[in-house]
Design a protein around this motif. Structure first.
Motif, PDB file in Angstrom:
ATOM      1  N   SER A  25      92.773  34.268  58.309  1.00  0.00           N
ATOM      2  CA  SER A  25      91.353  33.960  58.492  1.00  0.00           C
ATOM      3  C   SER A  25      90.836  33.305  57.216  1.00  0.00           C
ATOM      4  N   ASP A  26      89.539  33.259  57.106  1.00  0.00           N
ATOM      5  CA  ASP A  26      88.881  32.748  55.906  1.00  0.00           C
ATOM      6  C   ASP A  26      87.963  33.837  55.360  1.00  0.00           C
ATOM      7  N   VAL A  27      87.821  33.863  54.070  1.00  0.00           N
ATOM      8  CA  VAL A  27      86.843  34.733  53.432  1.00  0.00           C
ATOM      9  C   VAL A  27      85.978  33.835  52.546  1.00  0.00           C
ATOM     10  N   TYR A  28      84.706  34.144  52.481  1.00  0.00           N
ATOM     11  CA  TYR A  28      83.801  33.301  51.693  1.00  0.00           C
ATOM     12  C   TYR A  28      83.716  33.816  50.268  1.00  0.00           C
ATOM     13  N   ASP A  29      83.953  32.915  49.329  1.00  0.00           N
ATOM     14  CA  ASP A  29      83.805  33.191  47.906  1.00  0.00           C
ATOM     15  C   ASP A  29      82.691  32.291  47.411  1.00  0.00           C
ATOM     16  N   PRO A  30      81.621  32.866  46.842  1.00  0.00           N
ATOM     17  CA  PRO A  30      80.494  32.040  46.395  1.00  0.00           C
ATOM     18  C   PRO A  30      80.891  30.935  45.408  1.00  0.00           C
ATOM     19  N   LYS A  32      84.002  29.481  45.248  1.00  0.00           N
ATOM     20  CA  LYS A  32      85.000  28.560  45.783  1.00  0.00           C
ATOM     21  C   LYS A  32      84.731  28.113  47.215  1.00  0.00           C
ATOM     22  N   GLY A  33      83.813  28.770  47.881  1.00  0.00           N
ATOM     23  CA  GLY A  33      83.573  28.449  49.289  1.00  0.00           C
ATOM     24  C   GLY A  33      84.539  29.231  50.165  1.00  0.00           C
ATOM     25  N   LEU A  34      84.927  28.639  51.284  1.00  0.00           N
ATOM     26  CA  LEU A  34      85.853  29.310  52.194  1.00  0.00           C
ATOM     27  C   LEU A  34      87.263  29.309  51.617  1.00  0.00           C
ATOM     28  N   CYS A  35      87.869  30.487  51.583  1.00  0.00           N
ATOM     29  CA  CYS A  35      89.229  30.641  51.076  1.00  0.00           C
ATOM     30  C   CYS A  35      90.098  31.212  52.191  1.00  0.00           C
TER      31      CYS A  35
END
Length: 75
Positions: A25-30, A32-35
């Motif tokens: 899936s993707d996780v949001y990192d403020p 880096k954005g979507l990781c």
């Protein structure tokens, strides 16, 4: 895009010499954005650790067989 295509291909692989992928899936990192991330089967140890730890015990033929199996899994 390339990451997602490669992940989709890996997800369909079924070979005894390839670690299984369960999903991702993707996780949001403020910062880096979507990781994107992937979830794989947990192995008791890595191939590298197995080869290096057991290297004194492995014959050249056994090491060659490991290399062949890895290559077969990459076809």
């Amino acid at each position: 895009e390339v990451f997602r295509k490669e992940a989709a291909i890996h997800y369909t692989l079924s070979h005894p010499n390839v670690v299984r992928m369960f999903g991702g899936s993707d996780v949001y990192d403020p910062a880096k954005g979507l990781c994107p991330f992937l979830i794989f089967e947990l192995l008791s140890r890595s191939l590298s650790a197995a080869i290096h730890k057991d290297a004194p015990k492995l014959t050249p033929e056994q090491k060659a067989l490991i290399a062949v199996k890895v290559a077969e899994a990459m076809k």
